[in-house]
Design a protein around this motif. Structure first.
Motif, short mmCIF file in Angstrom:
data_model
loop_
_atom_site.label_atom_id
_atom_site.label_comp_id
_atom_site.label_asym_id
_atom_site.label_seq_id
_atom_site.Cartn_x
_atom_site.Cartn_y
_atom_site.Cartn_z
N VAL A 1 0.85 -1.21 0.00
CA VAL A 1 0.00 0.00 0.00
C VAL A 1 0.88 1.25 0.00
N PHE A 2 1.95 1.21 0.77
CA PHE A 2 2.87 2.36 0.83
C PHE A 2 3.72 2.45 -0.43
N VAL B 1 4.52 6.41 -1.58
CA VAL B 1 4.73 7.45 -0.58
C VAL B 1 6.06 8.18 -0.77
N HIS C 1 6.37 12.50 4.04
CA HIS C 1 5.45 11.76 4.90
C HIS C 1 6.00 11.61 6.33
N ARG D 1 5.40 14.50 8.61
CA ARG D 1 3.97 14.62 8.96
C ARG D 1 3.62 13.64 10.08
N MET D 2 4.22 12.47 10.00
CA MET D 2 3.93 11.47 11.04
C MET D 2 4.60 11.83 12.37
N TRP E 1 2.18 12.25 15.70
CA TRP E 1 2.33 11.54 16.98
C TRP E 1 2.82 12.48 18.10
N TYR F 1 0.60 19.13 14.24
CA TYR F 1 -0.01 18.44 13.09
C TYR F 1 -1.27 19.15 12.64
N GLY G 1 -3.96 18.34 9.54
CA GLY G 1 -4.23 17.43 8.44
C GLY G 1 -5.50 16.68 8.71
N PRO H 1 -6.37 12.90 8.55
CA PRO H 1 -6.05 11.50 8.27
C PRO H 1 -7.26 10.67 7.85
N LYS I 1 -7.79 11.09 4.16
CA LYS I 1 -6.69 10.43 3.43
C LYS I 1 -6.94 8.94 3.28
N LEU J 1 -7.70 6.52 0.13
CA LEU J 1 -6.82 5.36 -0.09
C LEU J 1 -7.64 4.08 -0.25
N GLU K 1 -6.05 -5.51 7.01
CA GLU K 1 -4.95 -4.57 6.86
C GLU K 1 -4.77 -3.75 8.15
N TRP L 1 -1.50 -3.45 10.55
CA TRP L 1 -0.92 -2.14 10.91
C TRP L 1 -0.76 -2.04 12.43
N ALA M 1 -3.93 4.45 18.98
CA ALA M 1 -3.87 3.82 17.65
C ALA M 1 -5.06 2.89 17.46
N ILE N 1 -8.19 5.09 16.86
CA ILE N 1 -8.19 5.75 15.55
C ILE N 1 -8.43 4.72 14.45
C1 HEM Z 1 -4.45 -0.39 7.03
C2 HEM Z 1 -3.80 0.49 7.78
C3 HEM Z 1 -3.12 1.73 7.22
C4 HEM Z 1 -2.50 1.90 6.01
C5 HEM Z 1 -2.25 0.87 4.91
C6 HEM Z 1 -2.07 3.28 5.97
C7 HEM Z 1 -1.41 3.87 4.91
C8 HEM Z 1 -1.20 5.22 4.77
C9 HEM Z 1 -0.73 5.88 3.57
C10 HEM Z 1 -0.39 5.16 2.27
C11 HEM Z 1 -0.70 7.21 3.79
C12 HEM Z 1 -0.41 8.32 2.80
C13 HEM Z 1 1.00 8.69 2.74
C14 HEM Z 1 1.19 9.79 1.71
O1 HEM Z 1 1.05 10.96 2.07
O2 HEM Z 1 1.43 9.49 0.56
C15 HEM Z 1 -1.10 7.40 5.17
C16 HEM Z 1 -1.13 8.62 5.82
C17 HEM Z 1 -1.35 8.76 7.16
N1 HEM Z 1 -1.69 7.76 8.05
FE1 HEM Z 1 -2.07 5.85 7.59
N2 HEM Z 1 -2.43 3.91 7.12
C18 HEM Z 1 -3.08 3.00 7.92
C19 HEM Z 1 -3.57 3.21 9.18
C20 HEM Z 1 -3.33 4.33 9.92
C21 HEM Z 1 -3.67 4.49 11.33
C22 HEM Z 1 -4.37 3.43 12.20
C23 HEM Z 1 -3.25 5.74 11.68
C24 HEM Z 1 -3.32 6.45 13.02
C25 HEM Z 1 -3.31 5.84 14.17
C26 HEM Z 1 -2.67 6.37 10.51
C27 HEM Z 1 -2.17 7.65 10.45
C28 HEM Z 1 -1.83 8.31 9.29
C29 HEM Z 1 -1.56 9.74 9.22
C30 HEM Z 1 -1.59 10.75 10.37
C31 HEM Z 1 -1.27 10.02 7.88
C32 HEM Z 1 -0.90 11.39 7.29
C33 HEM Z 1 -2.12 12.07 6.73
C34 HEM Z 1 -1.70 13.44 6.21
O3 HEM Z 1 -1.15 13.50 5.09
O4 HEM Z 1 -1.89 14.41 6.93
N3 HEM Z 1 -2.73 5.47 9.47
N4 HEM Z 1 -1.40 6.19 5.74
#
Ligand code: HEM
Length: 124
Positions: free
Chosen positions: A31-32, A38, A43, A46-47, A51, A61, A63, A65, A68, A72, A82, A86, A110, A113
């Protein structure tokens, strides 16, 4: 005895270690790497901000999420499978590195969320 999550350096270590493992994971790695392709240079900071805002309350922060991950989920399967993967990587990363109230809070947040994201994805 491990230390708790206390400062920005701890958050960076947590996020970097998490992604080192998540990127290699057979279920969510693609996925990433292949779906979102990504840009890690933008990225990861941002993470760190996400956190630090969650756990240390610095409000860095901004944004959306939820949005997003809804977007996705239209490109790839983001189901309970999935999300559990995670969460398992995230929690084992925390347990490898830290212990204490903040470490526990990170895992609980986590979980909450992830549950909310899955719910929003299902109802989107
Ligand atoms: C199946 C589980 C998950 C997958 C596959 C996943 C995948 C991704 C991907 C691909 C991005 C985008 C990165 C980009 O900017 O190109 C993203 C962004 C992000 N994810 Fe996840 N994620 C998952 C679960 C979570 C969870 C559970 C959290 C929080 C506890 C989280 C927090 C975030 C945050 C904060 C962003 C940044 C959003 C922004 O751009 O402001 N993710 N994630």
């Amino acid at each position: 005895m491990k230390k708790d999550i206390e400062d920005r350096g701890d958050i960076e270590l947590l996020v970097n270690t998490f992604y080192d493992q998540a990127r290699l994971n057979l279920v969510i790695g693609p996925v990433f790497n292949e779906i979102a392709k990504v840009n890690w240079e933008s990225h990861l900071p941002r993470m760190y901000a996400f956190w630090t805002s969650m756990l240390l309350g610095d409000h860095s922060y901004t944004g959306n999420p939820m949005q997003k991950h809804i977007e996705l989920s239209k490109l790839t399967r983001l189901s309970e499978v999935e999300f559990l993967e995670w969460l398992s990587i995230f929690k084992s990363t925390i347990d490898q590195l830290f212990e204490g109230p903040k470490a526990e809070e990170a895992k609980t947040r986590a979980d909450n969320i992830a549950r909310l994201m899955l719910h929003k994805i299902h109802s989107a």
